[in-house]
Design an enzyme around this catalytic site. Structure first.
Site, PDB file in Angstrom:
ATOM      1  CB  SER A 222      -0.967  -0.027   1.180  1.00 37.12           C
ATOM      2  OG  SER A 222      -0.268  -0.019   2.392  1.00 37.12           O
ATOM      3  N   GLY A 224      -0.364   4.601   0.579  1.00 35.13           N
ATOM      4  CA  GLY A 224      -1.132   5.741   1.080  1.00 35.13           C
ATOM      5  C   GLY A 224      -2.016   6.306  -0.027  1.00 35.13           C
ATOM      6  N   GLY A 226      -1.298   7.186  -2.781  1.00 32.73           N
ATOM      7  CA  GLY A 226      -0.848   6.712  -4.103  1.00 32.73           C
ATOM      8  C   GLY A 226      -1.411   5.354  -4.480  1.00 32.73           C
ATOM      9  N   GLY A 227      -2.336   4.802  -3.668  1.00 33.37           N
ATOM     10  CA  GLY A 227      -2.965   3.522  -4.015  1.00 33.37           C
ATOM     11  C   GLY A 227      -2.136   2.342  -3.562  1.00 33.37           C
ATOM     12  CG  ASP A 254      -5.917  -2.579   9.856  1.00 31.10           C
ATOM     13  OD1 ASP A 254      -4.772  -2.968   9.528  1.00 31.10           O
ATOM     14  OD2 ASP A 254      -6.142  -1.972  10.909  1.00 31.10           O
TER      15      ASP A 254
END
Ligand SMILES: Nc1ncnc2c1ncn2[C@@H]1O[C@H](COP(=O)(O)OP(=O)(O)O)[C@@H](O)[C@H]1O
Ligand SMILES: O=P(O)(O)OC[C@H]1O[C@](O)(COP(=O)(O)O)[C@@H](O)[C@@H]1O
Length: 319
Positions: A222, A224, A226-227, A254
């Site tokens: 992940s 953030g 930015g996908g 999560d």
């Protein structure tokens, strides 16, 4: 689907909303909320909201353990607690008006040898009903050996159950070597694990491939706002959308993992669902997890691309 999660260091999540945080100042908070938290607990909560059967194994002790159980009770999660003498931690998050999120995570109670053995025993017993996944998540409490998540992974494999791990530091290193089916580090955690900075999409993909050569099945990294990047034996995909101004990013990782497990569809579709769940989570306060209305509403904002350009800087995806 039937998912078993284990969270060796669960928490009460206290979220405080402020206009702006200034070190050393007295602040009058705009709001304060309290929820049951911890990574595996949140995965179970998000899946339960989408009508999956979710069992969460967690230690519980002290007044705050009782409080955590009360907070979890209405959430349709089958909570299986292991009694400990210490008291459950409280993690505090400060969310500012511009979406900046500051997390203060406590170390948690020290678990004794017998308490750790009991945790492993309970998980092993629950694996005998053959859930679809075991999710071993979060930091380890003081006293726990760094291979605790690795032991959960091995117990899952022995029971013929697929395992997913979301942790960091030495616990992630040991878990990777146990060969889980899926790991979900963020960019920072993956970089820390391999001891180098991951600046481009190509850097992240190479790092994820390295984990696969060490025995991990699929790697969901992940990024953030930015996908995320997904690396499997079948290919590489980027998923994401326009960065959002978060109400709170607590629990977004999560929910991303929960969304990935939600469907047995091909990889690109699982990534797309994971992104919708993560994006829905950041639009909710505190560590609230989205339900079907929110995740469906987030779906049109998600794009998935195969073979993303390796030269792209991750920070350019995040703005
Ligand atoms: N600012 C944001 N805008 C849009 N999506 C976000 C944002 N922050 C997080 N997300 C979503 O939540 C997912 C998990 O966030 P991330 O911060 O990478 O996880 P973790 O909490 O595990 O560090 C991301 O992959 C993304 O889909
Ligand atoms: O076990 P750790 O790493 O301290 O993290 C625990 C915290 O992470 C959370 O599970 C949220 O995790 P994410 O923001 O990564 O989804 C909180 O509920 C909890 O307070």
């Amino acid at each position: 689907m039937n998912v078993l999660t284990v969270t060796p260091n669960p928490s009460i999540d206290h979220t405080v909303e402020l206009a702006t945080l200034t070190r050393g100042e007295v602040h009058r908070a705009l709001s304060g909320t309290v929820e049951a938290g911890g990574k595996g607990v949140n995965v179970a909560r998000a899946l339960a909201r989408h009508d999956h059967r979710a069992t969460a194994v967690l230690p519980s002790g002290g007044v705050d353990g009782d409080r955590l159980e009360v907070l979890l009770a209405p959430q349709r999660v089958d909570a299986v607690t292991v009694a400990i003498t210490g008291t459950i931690r409280t993690n505090t998050t400060v969310v500012e008006a511009d979406g900046t999120t500051t997390k203060l995570n406590e170390p948690g109670p020290r678990l004794s040898g017998p308490e750790l053995d009991a945790l492993l025993r309970v998980v092993t017993a629950r694996l005998t009903v053959r859930p679809d996944w075991l999710v071993a998540s979060g930091s380890l409490p003081p006293g726990a050996p760094s291979d605790l998540h690795a032991r959960f992974v091995r117990a899952a494999r022995a029971a013929g159950v697929r395992s997913a791990v979301d942790t960091s530091g030495p616990a992630l290193a040991a878990a990777v070597d146990a060969g889980p089916d899926l790991v979900k580090p963020n960019q920072e955690e993956l970089g820390e694990l391999l001891g180098r900075e991951l600046l481009t999409v190509g850097d992240v993909v190479a790092a994820a491939r390295e984990l696969r050569t060490r025995g991990v099945g699929e790697v969901l990294v992940s990024l953030g706002g930015g996908g995320a990047l997904l690396v499997t034996g079948d290919g590489v995909w980027w998923g994401g959308g326009e960065p959002l101004v978060p109400l709170s990013t607590v629990g977004a990782g999560d929910c991303t993992l929960a969304g990935y497990l939600h469907t047995g569809a091909p990889a690109a579709q699982r990534l797309s669902t994971a992104m919708a769940w993560g994006r829905a989570a950041v639009l909710l306060p505190g560590s609230s997890v989205p339900g079907p209305t929110e995740t469906l509403a987030a779906a049109p904002g998600v794009r998935v691309l195969p073979d993303p350009d390796p030269e792209t800087l991750v920070k350019d995806l995040q703005r």
